[in-house]
Write an enzyme that holds these catalytic residues in place. Sequence first.
Site, PDB file in Angstrom:
ATOM      1  N   HIS A 145       1.177  -0.880  -0.327  1.00 46.08           N
ATOM      2  CA  HIS A 145      -0.220   0.151   0.472  1.00 46.08           C
ATOM      3  C   HIS A 145       0.716   1.372  -0.177  1.00 46.08           C
ATOM      4  CE1 HIS A 145      -3.646  -1.836   2.127  1.00 46.08           C
ATOM      5  NE2 HIS A 145      -3.302  -2.461   0.563  1.00 46.08           N
ATOM      6  N   GLU A 185       0.596   4.175   2.280  1.00 47.34           N
ATOM      7  CA  GLU A 185       1.676   4.291   3.044  1.00 47.34           C
ATOM      8  C   GLU A 185       2.844   3.734   4.118  1.00 47.34           C
ATOM      9  OE1 GLU A 185      -1.674   2.992   2.275  1.00 47.34           O
ATOM     10  OE2 GLU A 185      -3.158   4.286   3.679  1.00 47.34           O
ATOM     11  N   CYS A 193      -6.500   2.129   6.135  1.00 50.43           N
ATOM     12  CA  CYS A 193      -6.590   0.124   6.318  1.00 50.43           C
ATOM     13  C   CYS A 193      -5.878   0.501   7.761  1.00 50.43           C
ATOM     14  CB  CYS A 193      -6.217  -0.360   4.860  1.00 50.43           C
ATOM     15  SG  CYS A 193      -5.198  -0.494   5.522  1.00 50.43           S
ATOM     16  N   CYS A 244      -2.289  -0.272   7.259  1.00 47.38           N
ATOM     17  CA  CYS A 244      -1.476   0.450   7.442  1.00 47.38           C
ATOM     18  C   CYS A 244      -1.510   1.664   9.218  1.00 47.38           C
ATOM     19  CB  CYS A 244      -1.661   1.258   5.967  1.00 47.38           C
ATOM     20  SG  CYS A 244      -1.664   0.803   4.579  1.00 47.38           S
TER      21      CYS A 244
END
Length: 149
Positions: free
Chosen positions: A52, A54, A82, A85
């Site tokens: 992801h 992040e 999410c 993260c």
Amino acid sequence: MKTNEFMELALEEARAAGARGEVPIGAVVVLDGTVIGRSGNRTRELHDITAHAEVAAIRMACDALGQERLTGADLYVTLEPCTMCAAAISFSRIRRLYYGAEDPKGGGVDNGVRFYAQPTCHHAPDVYSGINEVQAAEILRGFFQGKRD
């Protein structure tokens, strides 16, 4: 409408991710006014569900500093993180989290599990939402509309 120059960089990363066929989310890590990590989603490109934006930006920042903690650093991300993260942000000791659009379905900060409000969370960053929210939401809407067309 709140806006920020570092969030503009995160939006650039989101657009680039979308152009690669990734879900268009971008993230930028800043320490003392200097960008030390930036990325967009790379899950499809790297065949890695943990890639992801992040997590990728945090990995880059940790590598730049040669350490696993980012104490004093701030993270700008275009969509509410999410749960995975949110945990990575906590474990890396990010000082402040700035995000654009809320994610009622997949968010883990102000929606969903609300990771930082849990008693098992050892570090919670200061959280600021709604930064460049309209632009962040438009990028996502446009991407998914294009998938439906």
